[in-house]
Write a protein that holds these residues in place. Structure first.
Motif, PDB file in Angstrom:
ATOM      1  N   ASN A   3       0.818  -1.198   0.000  1.00 33.91           N
ATOM      2  CA  ASN A   3       0.000   0.000   0.000  1.00 33.91           C
ATOM      3  C   ASN A   3       0.862   1.264   0.000  1.00 33.91           C
ATOM      4  O   ASN A   3       0.542   2.239  -0.679  1.00 33.91           O
ATOM      5  CB  ASN A   3      -0.938  -0.027   1.210  1.00 33.91           C
ATOM      6  N   THR A   4       1.969   1.244   0.750  1.00 31.93           N
ATOM      7  CA  THR A   4       2.841   2.427   0.805  1.00 31.93           C
ATOM      8  C   THR A   4       3.463   2.723  -0.561  1.00 31.93           C
ATOM      9  O   THR A   4       3.606   3.885  -0.931  1.00 31.93           O
ATOM     10  CB  THR A   4       3.947   2.258   1.858  1.00 31.93           C
ATOM     11  N   VAL A   5       3.816   1.687  -1.296  1.00 33.51           N
ATOM     12  CA  VAL A   5       4.364   1.884  -2.643  1.00 33.51           C
ATOM     13  C   VAL A   5       3.283   2.445  -3.558  1.00 33.51           C
ATOM     14  O   VAL A   5       3.527   3.361  -4.347  1.00 33.51           O
ATOM     15  CB  VAL A   5       4.946   0.564  -3.203  1.00 33.51           C
ATOM     16  N   PHE A   6       2.070   1.909  -3.449  1.00 28.52           N
ATOM     17  CA  PHE A   6       0.943   2.424  -4.226  1.00 28.52           C
ATOM     18  C   PHE A   6       0.763   3.920  -3.968  1.00 28.52           C
ATOM     19  O   PHE A   6       0.620   4.710  -4.900  1.00 28.52           O
ATOM     20  CB  PHE A   6      -0.337   1.653  -3.872  1.00 28.52           C
ATOM     21  N   ARG A   7       0.773   4.320  -2.713  1.00 24.12           N
ATOM     22  CA  ARG A   7       0.582   5.742  -2.358  1.00 24.12           C
ATOM     23  C   ARG A   7       1.718   6.604  -2.917  1.00 24.12           C
ATOM     24  O   ARG A   7       1.475   7.720  -3.387  1.00 24.12           O
ATOM     25  CB  ARG A   7       0.477   5.914  -0.848  1.00 24.12           C
ATOM     26  N   LYS A   8       2.937   6.094  -2.883  1.00 22.36           N
ATOM     27  CA  LYS A   8       4.075   6.844  -3.437  1.00 22.36           C
ATOM     28  C   LYS A   8       3.930   7.008  -4.943  1.00 22.36           C
ATOM     29  O   LYS A   8       4.196   8.088  -5.489  1.00 22.36           O
ATOM     30  CB  LYS A   8       5.402   6.146  -3.128  1.00 22.36           C
ATOM     31  N   LEU A   9       3.520   5.946  -5.628  1.00 26.01           N
ATOM     32  CA  LEU A   9       3.316   6.037  -7.076  1.00 26.01           C
ATOM     33  C   LEU A   9       2.215   7.032  -7.407  1.00 26.01           C
ATOM     34  O   LEU A   9       2.340   7.826  -8.351  1.00 26.01           O
ATOM     35  CB  LEU A   9       2.981   4.655  -7.652  1.00 26.01           C
ATOM     36  N   MET A  10       1.132   6.992  -6.647  1.00 26.39           N
ATOM     37  CA  MET A  10       0.026   7.941  -6.865  1.00 26.39           C
ATOM     38  C   MET A  10       0.505   9.379  -6.679  1.00 26.39           C
ATOM     39  O   MET A  10       0.224  10.240  -7.509  1.00 26.39           O
ATOM     40  CB  MET A  10      -1.126   7.638  -5.899  1.00 26.39           C
ATOM     41  N   SER A  11       1.226   9.630  -5.602  1.00 23.90           N
ATOM     42  CA  SER A  11       1.734  10.982  -5.334  1.00 23.90           C
ATOM     43  C   SER A  11       2.711  11.427  -6.405  1.00 23.90           C
ATOM     44  O   SER A  11       2.698  12.589  -6.825  1.00 23.90           O
ATOM     45  CB  SER A  11       2.413  11.044  -3.970  1.00 23.90           C
ATOM     46  N   GLU A  20      -4.690  12.035  -3.508  1.00 24.03           N
ATOM     47  CA  GLU A  20      -5.666  11.727  -2.471  1.00 24.03           C
ATOM     48  C   GLU A  20      -7.085  11.865  -2.996  1.00 24.03           C
ATOM     49  O   GLU A  20      -7.945  11.036  -2.704  1.00 24.03           O
ATOM     50  CB  GLU A  20      -5.456  12.635  -1.259  1.00 24.03           C
ATOM     51  N   MET A  21      -7.328  12.900  -3.809  1.00 25.87           N
ATOM     52  CA  MET A  21      -8.654  13.097  -4.384  1.00 25.87           C
ATOM     53  C   MET A  21      -9.006  11.984  -5.365  1.00 25.87           C
ATOM     54  O   MET A  21     -10.126  11.474  -5.355  1.00 25.87           O
ATOM     55  CB  MET A  21      -8.730  14.463  -5.068  1.00 25.87           C
TER      56      MET A  21
END
Length: 64
Positions: A3-11, A20-21
């Motif tokens: 999940n942390t990698v997913f969030r980094k890729l999204m950012s 986030e939106m």
């Protein structure tokens, strides 16, 4: 993928606020009519969610 990698890729792709939106608000048919956040909560693999986001937003292949 975690999940942390997913969030980094999204950012990295959308910027922190827009990422986030997108995760919270954009419903994708590839995720069964869920948002990315809902799909994560439902237990779908983050890699599958990331690829669905990439398809929905035409992220170039080299950034997937």
């Amino acid at each position: 993928m975690r999940n942390t990698v997913f969030r980094k890729l999204m950012s990295g792709e959308f910027g922190q606020v827009r990422a986030e939106m997108v995760a919270r608000d954009h419903v994708m048919s590839a995720l069964g009519g869920r948002t990315a956040d809902e799909a994560l909560e439902a237990g779908l693999p983050p890699k599958e969610i990331w690829l669905a986001v990439c398809d929905a937003f035409d992220v170039p292949e080299h950034r997937r």
